[in-house]
Design a protein around this motif. Structure first.
Motif, short mmCIF file in Angstrom:
data_model
loop_
_atom_site.label_atom_id
_atom_site.label_comp_id
_atom_site.label_asym_id
_atom_site.label_seq_id
_atom_site.Cartn_x
_atom_site.Cartn_y
_atom_site.Cartn_z
N ASN A 150 1.16 -1.05 0.32
CA ASN A 150 0.18 -0.18 -0.20
C ASN A 150 0.64 1.58 -0.27
O ASN A 150 0.48 2.67 0.00
N ILE A 151 1.87 1.23 0.22
CA ILE A 151 3.27 2.04 0.19
C ILE A 151 3.66 2.37 -1.54
O ILE A 151 4.01 1.30 -2.16
N GLY A 152 2.93 3.75 -1.85
CA GLY A 152 3.11 3.47 -3.20
C GLY A 152 3.69 3.89 -4.19
O GLY A 152 3.71 3.65 -5.24
N SER A 153 5.64 3.42 -3.28
CA SER A 153 6.11 3.95 -4.40
C SER A 153 7.22 3.24 -3.55
O SER A 153 7.20 3.20 -2.81
N ALA A 154 8.38 2.60 -4.34
CA ALA A 154 9.83 1.76 -4.36
C ALA A 154 10.41 2.57 -3.55
O ALA A 154 11.76 2.49 -2.30
N ALA A 155 10.57 4.57 -3.54
CA ALA A 155 11.36 5.26 -2.61
C ALA A 155 10.83 5.03 -1.59
O ALA A 155 11.48 4.98 -0.79
N ARG A 156 9.47 4.93 -0.59
CA ARG A 156 9.10 5.23 0.24
C ARG A 156 8.92 3.89 0.66
O ARG A 156 9.29 3.74 2.23
N ASP A 159 11.96 3.47 1.88
CA ASP A 159 12.16 4.73 3.60
C ASP A 159 11.40 3.72 4.45
O ASP A 159 11.98 4.19 6.41
N CYS A 160 10.53 3.25 4.36
CA CYS A 160 10.25 2.71 5.54
C CYS A 160 10.74 1.22 6.13
O CYS A 160 11.18 1.51 7.43
N MET A 161 11.76 0.65 5.13
CA MET A 161 12.75 -0.44 6.11
C MET A 161 13.75 0.79 6.68
O MET A 161 13.98 0.21 7.71
N ARG A 162 14.42 1.70 5.82
CA ARG A 162 15.32 2.33 7.03
C ARG A 162 14.53 2.51 8.05
O ARG A 162 14.92 2.64 9.00
N SER A 163 13.06 3.13 7.71
CA SER A 163 12.86 4.16 9.43
C SER A 163 12.14 2.72 10.55
O SER A 163 12.96 3.11 11.38
N GLN A 212 5.50 -0.49 -14.00
CA GLN A 212 5.88 -0.30 -12.85
C GLN A 212 5.00 -0.61 -11.93
O GLN A 212 5.69 -0.46 -10.66
N GLN A 213 5.02 -2.36 -12.35
CA GLN A 213 4.75 -3.08 -10.06
C GLN A 213 3.76 -2.20 -9.99
O GLN A 213 3.63 -2.31 -8.41
N THR A 214 2.47 -1.82 -10.64
CA THR A 214 1.40 -1.55 -10.38
C THR A 214 -0.19 -1.92 -10.71
O THR A 214 -0.19 -2.31 -11.60
N ARG A 236 1.64 -1.46 -4.84
CA ARG A 236 3.57 -1.19 -5.58
C ARG A 236 3.41 -2.23 -5.13
O ARG A 236 4.35 -2.56 -4.07
N TYR A 237 3.20 -3.08 -6.49
CA TYR A 237 4.17 -4.66 -5.40
C TYR A 237 5.66 -4.58 -6.19
O TYR A 237 6.61 -4.41 -6.15
N ALA A 238 6.21 -5.60 -5.22
CA ALA A 238 7.34 -6.06 -5.26
C ALA A 238 8.04 -7.36 -5.25
O ALA A 238 7.38 -7.85 -4.39
N PRO A 239 8.60 -8.25 -5.84
CA PRO A 239 8.59 -9.72 -5.51
C PRO A 239 9.90 -9.73 -4.56
O PRO A 239 10.27 -8.63 -3.92
N PRO A 240 9.78 -11.16 -3.62
CA PRO A 240 11.03 -11.14 -2.57
C PRO A 240 12.45 -10.49 -2.93
O PRO A 240 13.24 -9.97 -2.07
N THR A 241 12.89 -10.80 -4.27
CA THR A 241 14.24 -10.69 -4.60
C THR A 241 14.38 -8.93 -4.56
O THR A 241 15.36 -8.30 -3.85
N GLU A 242 13.40 -7.92 -4.48
CA GLU A 242 13.45 -6.55 -4.74
C GLU A 242 13.72 -5.93 -3.05
O GLU A 242 13.85 -5.42 -2.40
N LEU A 243 12.48 -6.84 -2.16
CA LEU A 243 11.94 -6.96 -0.93
C LEU A 243 13.71 -6.85 0.35
O LEU A 243 14.39 -5.85 0.47
N ASP A 244 13.92 -7.65 -1.05
CA ASP A 244 16.04 -7.96 0.07
C ASP A 244 17.00 -6.98 -0.13
O ASP A 244 17.54 -6.45 0.55
N GLN A 245 16.63 -6.59 -1.73
CA GLN A 245 17.23 -5.63 -1.96
C GLN A 245 17.28 -4.12 -1.01
O GLN A 245 17.68 -3.38 -0.44
#
Length: 280
Positions: A150-156, A159-163, A212-214, A236-245
């Protein structure tokens, strides 16, 4: 809020234009981080109450929380408290905090708190799951089924993971439960019938952009007495490999990955995953 309004991959579908090659040009106009919760709060428990195994989820999170030394647990996108209430009751006196950006969802949660969970120590925060995280150290931060998307962009999302990483205690972890996107990704516009009764019909209208993976859409409810109700969703979805990155960039590593919270092994054929990230 937990989950997403995104329809499942199964069931009868048809394309709006007779093809599966419609490329999306933009995100849904007017959609923001309160839209989903405000649209789905009144039906969330009815539609998504059994989206996952609550008992297995609570048991796994309680085990992770114990290993983290009893530090506070935070659910991002707490919704109506489907998981947070039984978790808070299971791990007390460990503090459980739920964050949600939707006043409507938290209003439903508060009603359940008063009527069904009066003794619960669950605390809530109306705010953004990135910018309004409580101070650490935190033991477990978890995001239930597809809520991370539900977080609408890869950048955000990054940011969530960093936070979260900045607030985890030494033995803390971030837990993400999500679908594994289709490969190749779906592109096109689809219509499905969610439910059909003599006085009500609910249609699912969605469009997908595999580049765009949306994915975004509306549940459109027609009733004999109440007219039309729109319930929008966007991910905005992402595969596990992208989440790991993303996690690696935030100073996290994937320590464990299961198919479900019950601990079934994750395989190449798994349609969902539970990923546990710890400080690298």
């Amino acid at each position: 809020m937990e989950g997403t309004g995104a329809p499942s991959h199964g069931g009868p579908i048809m394309t709006l234009d007779g093809s599966r090659q419609v490329i999306l040009a933009a995100v849904m106009q007017g959609y923001d981080n309160t839209s989903y919760g405000d649209a789905f709060a009144d039906v969330y428990d009815e539609w998504y109450g059994d989206i996952s195994d609550v008992e297995a989820t609570v048991a796994a999170l309680a085990t992770l929380a114990a290993a983290a030394g009893g530090l506070p647990i935070v659910e991002l996108g707490v919704g109506t408290g489907r998981l947070a209430f039984p978790l808070a009751e299971r791990v007390q006196p460990t503090l459980v905090i739920g964050i949600d950006s939707s006043p409507a969802m938290l209003h439903r949660l508060a009603a359940k708190h008063a009527e069904e969970h009066a003794d619960s120590a669950l605390q809530t925060i109306l705010g953004d799951m990135i910018d309004d995280l409580p101070d650490g150290p935190l033991g477990v931060v978890f995001i239930a089924f597809n809520t991370f998307f539900n977080i609408g962009s890869a950048a955000r999302q990054a940011d969530c993971m960093r936070s979260v990483a900045q607030r985890l205690g030494p033995n803390g972890c971030l837990v993400i439960e999500a679908m594994v996107p289709e490969d190749p990704p779906r592109t096109g516009s689809l219509v499905d019938v969610k439910s059909l009764a003599n006085d009500r019909v609910i249609l699912s209208v969605a469009r997908y952009d595999g580049v765009q993976q949306t994915a975004e859409g509306q549940f459109i409810e027609f009733t004999e007495s109440g007219g039309v109700r729109l319930r929008p969703w966007s991910i905005r979805y992402a595969p596990p490999t992208e989440l790991d990155q993303m996690a690696a960039s935030a100073g996290l590593r994937c320590a464990e990955r299961w198919e479900t919270f019950a601990g079934e092994p994750f395989t190449d054929d798994s349609a969902r995953h539970v990923s546990v990230y710890r400080l690298a």
